[in-house]
Design an enzyme around this catalytic site. Structure first.
Site, PDB file in Angstrom:
ATOM      1  N   TYR A 210      53.083  19.649  41.314  1.00  0.00           N
ATOM      2  CA  TYR A 210      53.474  20.766  40.444  1.00  0.00           C
ATOM      3  C   TYR A 210      54.004  21.815  40.790  1.00  0.00           C
ATOM      4  O   TYR A 210      55.233  22.303  40.461  1.00  0.00           O
ATOM      5  CB  TYR A 210      52.240  21.139  39.596  1.00  0.00           C
TER       6      TYR A 210
ATOM      7  N   PRO B 297      60.295  17.538  29.880  1.00  0.00           N
ATOM      8  CA  PRO B 297      60.130  18.908  30.626  1.00  0.00           C
ATOM      9  C   PRO B 297      58.608  19.035  30.950  1.00  0.00           C
ATOM     10  O   PRO B 297      58.492  20.262  31.476  1.00  0.00           O
ATOM     11  CB  PRO B 297      60.277  19.715  29.219  1.00  0.00           C
TER      12      PRO B 297
ATOM     13  N   LYS C 173      60.412  20.410  35.831  1.00  0.00           N
ATOM     14  CA  LYS C 173      61.079  20.091  36.933  1.00  0.00           C
ATOM     15  C   LYS C 173      62.649  20.167  36.892  1.00  0.00           C
ATOM     16  O   LYS C 173      63.242  20.098  37.997  1.00  0.00           O
ATOM     17  CB  LYS C 173      60.574  18.653  37.622  1.00  0.00           C
TER      18      LYS C 173
ATOM     19  N   HIS D 113      52.559  33.124  39.492  1.00  0.00           N
ATOM     20  CA  HIS D 113      51.474  32.072  39.060  1.00  0.00           C
ATOM     21  C   HIS D 113      50.572  31.258  40.128  1.00  0.00           C
ATOM     22  O   HIS D 113      51.209  30.656  41.041  1.00  0.00           O
ATOM     23  CB  HIS D 113      51.751  31.377  37.977  1.00  0.00           C
TER      24      HIS D 113
ATOM     25  N   TYR E 127      48.391  23.560  29.493  1.00  0.00           N
ATOM     26  CA  TYR E 127      48.906  22.199  28.828  1.00  0.00           C
ATOM     27  C   TYR E 127      47.582  21.770  28.002  1.00  0.00           C
ATOM     28  O   TYR E 127      46.431  21.488  28.790  1.00  0.00           O
ATOM     29  CB  TYR E 127      49.154  21.402  30.054  1.00  0.00           C
TER      30      TYR E 127
HETATM   31  C1  PHB Z   1      58.665  26.902  29.697  1.00  0.00           C
HETATM   32  O1  PHB Z   1      58.200  28.117  29.985  1.00  0.00           O
HETATM   33  O2  PHB Z   1      59.560  26.954  28.722  1.00  0.00           O
HETATM   34  C2  PHB Z   1      58.099  25.640  30.334  1.00  0.00           C
HETATM   35  C3  PHB Z   1      57.001  25.729  31.126  1.00  0.00           C
HETATM   36  C4  PHB Z   1      56.330  24.824  31.783  1.00  0.00           C
HETATM   37  C5  PHB Z   1      56.963  23.476  31.362  1.00  0.00           C
HETATM   38  C6  PHB Z   1      57.860  23.258  30.394  1.00  0.00           C
HETATM   39  C7  PHB Z   1      58.270  24.375  29.774  1.00  0.00           C
HETATM   40  O3  PHB Z   1      56.154  22.415  31.808  1.00  0.00           O
END
Ligand code: PHB
Ligand code: APR
Length: 394
Positions: free
Chosen positions: A381, A290, A294, A73, A198
């Protein structure tokens, strides 16, 4: 009495990766796990790897399937009340990321460590770790074992026995609990977008993630007291669609869930991470919310520092890296704790306080207009680089 160089408690990603790196360096270790392999492999966790984590897994010799199946990504999308902004991670930070489920990493590591892990080790206890002769005791199939070792690695997660064995006056804990949870759903439908999205929405946070081109992972913010039974699939899909920007929601593919769970959000750091010959790594020492994924990356960062320090000790007899482990690991832990807290604060609905929401909007505005602001997000990030500098000694 059996004797081993390093005893590792906990066969999650931290313990397994450490055992694998030490094994490849010719260091003998024993890995003790309370659950069965099947149980541990079934746990669904995040799936977003920083490139330094990718490289560490490759160095450990477990990167083959990851490189074949993982999705690279280059960017990530933020959405605010229907407005959408992409952060060009590669352009701004010069780094990209890999989407590859932690469940798959656990499987790859288990396979590599087959025969070296003691599953269903009951009643694990650690002793004398502040002396030159630590010991670990456990029971397996009703038989008690005592193992003498040089070092103990506590990789046994937040609820483990290692941190709990440290006298309370020796440890300081920092904690923040967030007033909501994440409901996660896994489904075999193509992801709604080829990058992660997000979402900050007046109904609450949402996240569109994925495990592959045919398997999606979605999350919606929910009240802490909610149960999975409160969320039949149709309700999850409906809520997700309501929170997504309209043009994204319109192309959302839905289907039956193959996993669904609710997780609370917490920030937690224990200091220090070393007590004599006991070293904590991963969730045993810290938890991040989450948002930004991280958790696993921090576990990998601890393991990298700890495995390097142990390898240097056995190869050259140098103790300095072991002595510096806690300080070096914690410097990275707090940077990730800060970012995870900040990103959580930016993206979630905390209350109906209009002032708080206006601040979130201003921050989003700033990210869309200022390259410096977007770059700060991209750097954090994708994961801050390891500094070569030695930590400051007070
Ligand atoms: C996930 O794919 O489970 C995932 C991805 C990004 C995040 C949290 C969880 O910030
Ligand atoms: N004896 C033996 N094993 C134990 C004990 C004990 N007393 N207590 C806990 N364990 C085991 C757990 O069963 C678990 O398999 O330790 C392991 C800890 O694994 P994780 O909780 O996955 O922690 P860690 O390896 O640090 O993982 C870090 O992965 O799971 C995610 O959220 C986590 O993202 C973070 C990252």
């Amino acid at each position: 009495m059996a004797k081993i160089q390093v005893a590792i408690v906990g066969a999650g990603p931290a313990g397994l990766l450490l055992s694998q790196l030490l094994h490849r360096a010719g260091i003998e270790c024993l890995l003790l796990e309370r659950h069965t392999r099947d149980y541990v492999e079934r746990r669904i966790r995040a799936g977003l790897l920083e490139w330094t984590s990718v490289e560490l897994l490759r160095d450990a010799g477990v990167g083959e399937r990851m490189m074949r199946e993982g999705l690279v990504h280059h960017g990530v999308v933020l959405a605010f009340d229907g407005r959408v902004h992409r952060i060009d991670l590669a352009g701004l930070a010069g780094r990209h990321m890999l989407v590859y489920g932690q469940t798959e990493i656990q499987r790859d590591l288990d396979e590599a460590a087959a025969g070296r892990t003691v599953w269903e080790a009951e009643d694990v206890k650690i002793h004398e770790f502040e002396t030159a002769h630590p010991q670990v005791t456990y029971t397996r199939d009703g038989v008690s074992h005592t193992v003498e070792c040089d070092f103990i690695a506590g990789c046994d997660g937040y609820h483990g026995v290692c941190r709990a064995s440290v006298p309370s006056g020796r440890i300081r804990e920092f904690e923040r609990i967030y007033p909501f949870g994440w409901l996660g759903i896994l489904a075999d439908v193509p992801p709604v977008h080829d990058e992660l999205i997000y979402v900050n929405h007046s109904r609450g946070f949402a996240l569109c993630s994925m495990r592959s081109r045919t398997r999606s992972r979605y999350y919606v913010q929910c009240p802490l007291q909610d149960r999975v039974e409160d969320w039949p699939d149709e309700r999850v899909w409906g809520e997700l669609k309501a929170r997504l920007p309209e043009q994204v929601g319109a192309r959302l593919d839905t289907g039956p869930s193959i996993e669904k769970s609710i997780a609370p959000l917490r920030s937690f750091v224990a200091e220090p991470m070393r007590f004599g010959r006991l070293f904590l790594a991963g969730d045993a020492a810290h938890i991040v919310p989450p948002t930004g994924a991280k958790g696993l990356n921090l576990a990998a960062s601890d393991v990298r520092l700890l495995s390097d320090a142990l390898i240097e000790y056995y190869r050259d007899g140098r103790e300095t890296p072991l002595e510096e482990y806690s300080q070096r690991a914690l410097a990275r832990v707090w940077m990730a704790a800060r970012f995870s807290w900040w990103f959580t604060t930016l993206m979630h609905k905390f209350s109906d306080d209009p002032f708080a929401h206006k601040l979130q909007l201003a921050e989003f505005e700033y990210l869309t207009e200022s390259e410096a602001a977007a770059k700060a997000v991209a750097e954090n990030y994708t994961g801050l680089p390891f500094s070569q500098a030695h930590p400051h000694h007070p």
